[in-house]
Structures are given as C-alpha cells and as structure tokens.
Design a protein around this motif. Sequence first.
Motif, PDB file in Angstrom:
ATOM      1  N   SER A  25      11.876 -25.556   5.807  1.00 17.61           N
ATOM      2  CA  SER A  25      13.261 -25.591   6.294  1.00 17.61           C
ATOM      3  C   SER A  25      14.265 -25.776   5.158  1.00 17.61           C
ATOM      4  O   SER A  25      15.465 -25.648   5.364  1.00 17.61           O
ATOM      5  N   GLY A  26      13.764 -26.118   3.964  1.00 18.67           N
ATOM      6  CA  GLY A  26      14.664 -26.299   2.831  1.00 18.67           C
ATOM      7  C   GLY A  26      15.102 -27.732   2.612  1.00 18.67           C
ATOM      8  O   GLY A  26      15.892 -28.012   1.717  1.00 18.67           O
ATOM      9  N   ALA A  27      14.595 -28.668   3.421  1.00 19.64           N
ATOM     10  CA  ALA A  27      14.930 -30.079   3.202  1.00 19.64           C
ATOM     11  C   ALA A  27      14.389 -30.533   1.844  1.00 19.64           C
ATOM     12  O   ALA A  27      15.010 -31.356   1.166  1.00 19.64           O
ATOM     13  N   TYR A  28      13.219 -30.008   1.482  1.00 20.87           N
ATOM     14  CA  TYR A  28      12.659 -30.202   0.139  1.00 20.87           C
ATOM     15  C   TYR A  28      12.629 -28.830  -0.514  1.00 20.87           C
ATOM     16  O   TYR A  28      11.948 -27.925  -0.029  1.00 20.87           O
ATOM     17  N   LEU A  29      13.358 -28.659  -1.569  1.00 19.23           N
ATOM     18  CA  LEU A  29      13.478 -27.361  -2.219  1.00 19.23           C
ATOM     19  C   LEU A  29      12.306 -27.069  -3.154  1.00 19.23           C
ATOM     20  O   LEU A  29      11.710 -28.006  -3.710  1.00 19.23           O
ATOM     21  N   PRO A  30      11.972 -25.790  -3.332  1.00 21.69           N
ATOM     22  CA  PRO A  30      10.900 -25.431  -4.268  1.00 21.69           C
ATOM     23  C   PRO A  30      11.154 -26.033  -5.650  1.00 21.69           C
ATOM     24  O   PRO A  30      12.279 -25.987  -6.161  1.00 21.69           O
ATOM     25  N   GLY A  31      10.130 -26.636  -6.213  1.00 24.49           N
ATOM     26  CA  GLY A  31      10.237 -27.236  -7.532  1.00 24.49           C
ATOM     27  C   GLY A  31      10.824 -28.638  -7.553  1.00 24.49           C
ATOM     28  O   GLY A  31      10.830 -29.294  -8.585  1.00 24.49           O
ATOM     29  N   SER A  32      11.310 -29.106  -6.400  1.00 21.89           N
ATOM     30  CA  SER A  32      11.937 -30.432  -6.379  1.00 21.89           C
ATOM     31  C   SER A  32      10.874 -31.528  -6.328  1.00 21.89           C
ATOM     32  O   SER A  32       9.755 -31.320  -5.886  1.00 21.89           O
ATOM     33  N   LYS A  33      11.263 -32.690  -6.794  1.00 21.52           N
ATOM     34  CA  LYS A  33      10.368 -33.842  -6.839  1.00 21.52           C
ATOM     35  C   LYS A  33      10.375 -34.545  -5.491  1.00 21.52           C
ATOM     36  O   LYS A  33      11.427 -34.768  -4.897  1.00 21.52           O
ATOM     37  N   LEU A  34       9.188 -34.892  -5.022  1.00 19.83           N
ATOM     38  CA  LEU A  34       9.076 -35.677  -3.794  1.00 19.83           C
ATOM     39  C   LEU A  34       9.320 -37.148  -4.095  1.00 19.83           C
ATOM     40  O   LEU A  34       9.032 -37.603  -5.204  1.00 19.83           O
ATOM     41  N   PRO A  35       9.802 -37.893  -3.113  1.00 17.02           N
ATOM     42  CA  PRO A  35       9.875 -39.343  -3.295  1.00 17.02           C
ATOM     43  C   PRO A  35       8.465 -39.906  -3.519  1.00 17.02           C
ATOM     44  O   PRO A  35       7.468 -39.266  -3.175  1.00 17.02           O
ATOM     45  N   ALA A  36       8.381 -41.104  -4.044  1.00 19.64           N
ATOM     46  CA  ALA A  36       7.097 -41.758  -4.296  1.00 19.64           C
ATOM     47  C   ALA A  36       6.349 -41.986  -2.988  1.00 19.64           C
ATOM     48  O   ALA A  36       6.953 -42.075  -1.913  1.00 19.64           O
ATOM     49  N   VAL A  37       5.035 -42.094  -3.084  1.00 15.00           N
ATOM     50  CA  VAL A  37       4.180 -42.295  -1.910  1.00 15.00           C
ATOM     51  C   VAL A  37       4.652 -43.487  -1.094  1.00 15.00           C
ATOM     52  O   VAL A  37       4.800 -43.403   0.127  1.00 15.00           O
ATOM     53  N   ARG A  38       4.882 -44.600  -1.750  1.00 15.67           N
ATOM     54  CA  ARG A  38       5.301 -45.813  -1.023  1.00 15.67           C
ATOM     55  C   ARG A  38       6.646 -45.624  -0.328  1.00 15.67           C
ATOM     56  O   ARG A  38       6.863 -46.120   0.779  1.00 15.67           O
ATOM     57  N   GLU A  39       7.538 -44.914  -0.974  1.00 21.56           N
ATOM     58  CA  GLU A  39       8.851 -44.658  -0.385  1.00 21.56           C
ATOM     59  C   GLU A  39       8.713 -43.777   0.861  1.00 21.56           C
ATOM     60  O   GLU A  39       9.305 -44.064   1.904  1.00 21.56           O
ATOM     61  N   LEU A  40       7.924 -42.708   0.755  1.00 26.35           N
ATOM     62  CA  LEU A  40       7.695 -41.832   1.908  1.00 26.35           C
ATOM     63  C   LEU A  40       6.996 -42.592   3.035  1.00 26.35           C
ATOM     64  O   LEU A  40       7.340 -42.442   4.209  1.00 26.35           O
ATOM     65  N   ILE A  78       7.650 -19.261  -4.045  1.00 27.92           N
ATOM     66  CA  ILE A  78       8.454 -18.940  -2.860  1.00 27.92           C
ATOM     67  C   ILE A  78       7.641 -18.125  -1.857  1.00 27.92           C
ATOM     68  O   ILE A  78       7.771 -18.313  -0.646  1.00 27.92           O
ATOM     69  N   SER A  79       6.792 -17.221  -2.356  1.00 27.13           N
ATOM     70  CA  SER A  79       6.002 -16.388  -1.441  1.00 27.13           C
ATOM     71  C   SER A  79       5.028 -17.239  -0.629  1.00 27.13           C
ATOM     72  O   SER A  79       4.780 -16.945   0.539  1.00 27.13           O
ATOM     73  N   MET A  80       4.501 -18.312  -1.215  1.00 28.95           N
ATOM     74  CA  MET A  80       3.612 -19.212  -0.481  1.00 28.95           C
ATOM     75  C   MET A  80       4.387 -19.926   0.625  1.00 28.95           C
ATOM     76  O   MET A  80       3.897 -20.050   1.756  1.00 28.95           O
ATOM     77  N   ILE A  81       5.580 -20.361   0.311  1.00 26.58           N
ATOM     78  CA  ILE A  81       6.412 -21.058   1.301  1.00 26.58           C
ATOM     79  C   ILE A  81       6.795 -20.102   2.427  1.00 26.58           C
ATOM     80  O   ILE A  81       6.731 -20.453   3.605  1.00 26.58           O
ATOM     81  N   GLU A  82       7.168 -18.871   2.067  1.00 24.98           N
ATOM     82  CA  GLU A  82       7.525 -17.881   3.087  1.00 24.98           C
ATOM     83  C   GLU A  82       6.323 -17.536   3.964  1.00 24.98           C
ATOM     84  O   GLU A  82       6.463 -17.366   5.175  1.00 24.98           O
TER      85      GLU A  82
END
Length: 120
Positions: A25-40, A78-82
């Motif tokens: 949905s684009g809430a997390y963009l390709p190449g962007s860093k995820l929050p830490a495990v504990r934070e998630l 991007i092709s994997m996400i699509e």
Amino acid sequence: MTWELKNDRPIYLQLMEQLKLRIISGAYLPGSKLPAVRELAAEASVNPNTMQKALSELERDGLLYANRTSGRFITEDISMIEALKFDLAQEQLTLFLEQMEKLGFTKEEIREFLLKHLEN
C-alpha cells in the motif's frame, strides 16, 4: 494503520500479512528502513519474539533484507512488490467470487453487480 490481530490463526502469520499490506500500500516504501523489532512489537502489542519470527519469514521470502549494523529494510525490487500486490488481489477476487456464487449469483449477475458498483 492499526494492527488487527485475531485468535483464529497464528499471530506471526497475521503480522506477516499486515506487514505485506503496509508494503504494497506504500505505508512502507521500497528501500525504507523498518522500525526496530521491539518498536514494531510494542506497536502491535505482541511479544518481540513473535514479531521477530514474522520479520524473519519476510526476509526469507525476499521482501525484507537485513543490514547487521543498520536494521531491516524493505526490498527495492518494485517488480516483487507489484507481483505480491497482484497475487493478494487475485486471492481476494477469488474469495469474493466464491462467496457470490454461494449466495446464488450467476457469473452474469456478478458482472452486472460489479459494473453497477464501479460506476458509482
């Protein structure tokens, strides 16, 4: 986007699904860093080990990758996400069509129903 977890299936699978939805949905963009495990985990109100399992599975699938010193990142493919987006849409459409047929709709009635609702 809130975390919606139910007791009918393993939590880590639900976390995986919701993370996938956030990625496509684009809430997390390709190449962007995820929050830490504990934070998630805190955000989803789950045990960090459960979140870790979900993230590890997504890594194994290639949707995430880890950099030991920087954390986890969303794939830049991007092709994997699509493809994932298309696959999930196909699953939803199949479920919808099965339910409509259970309700007694013919294929033509389903087509008319969809066209009517798409015009609105």
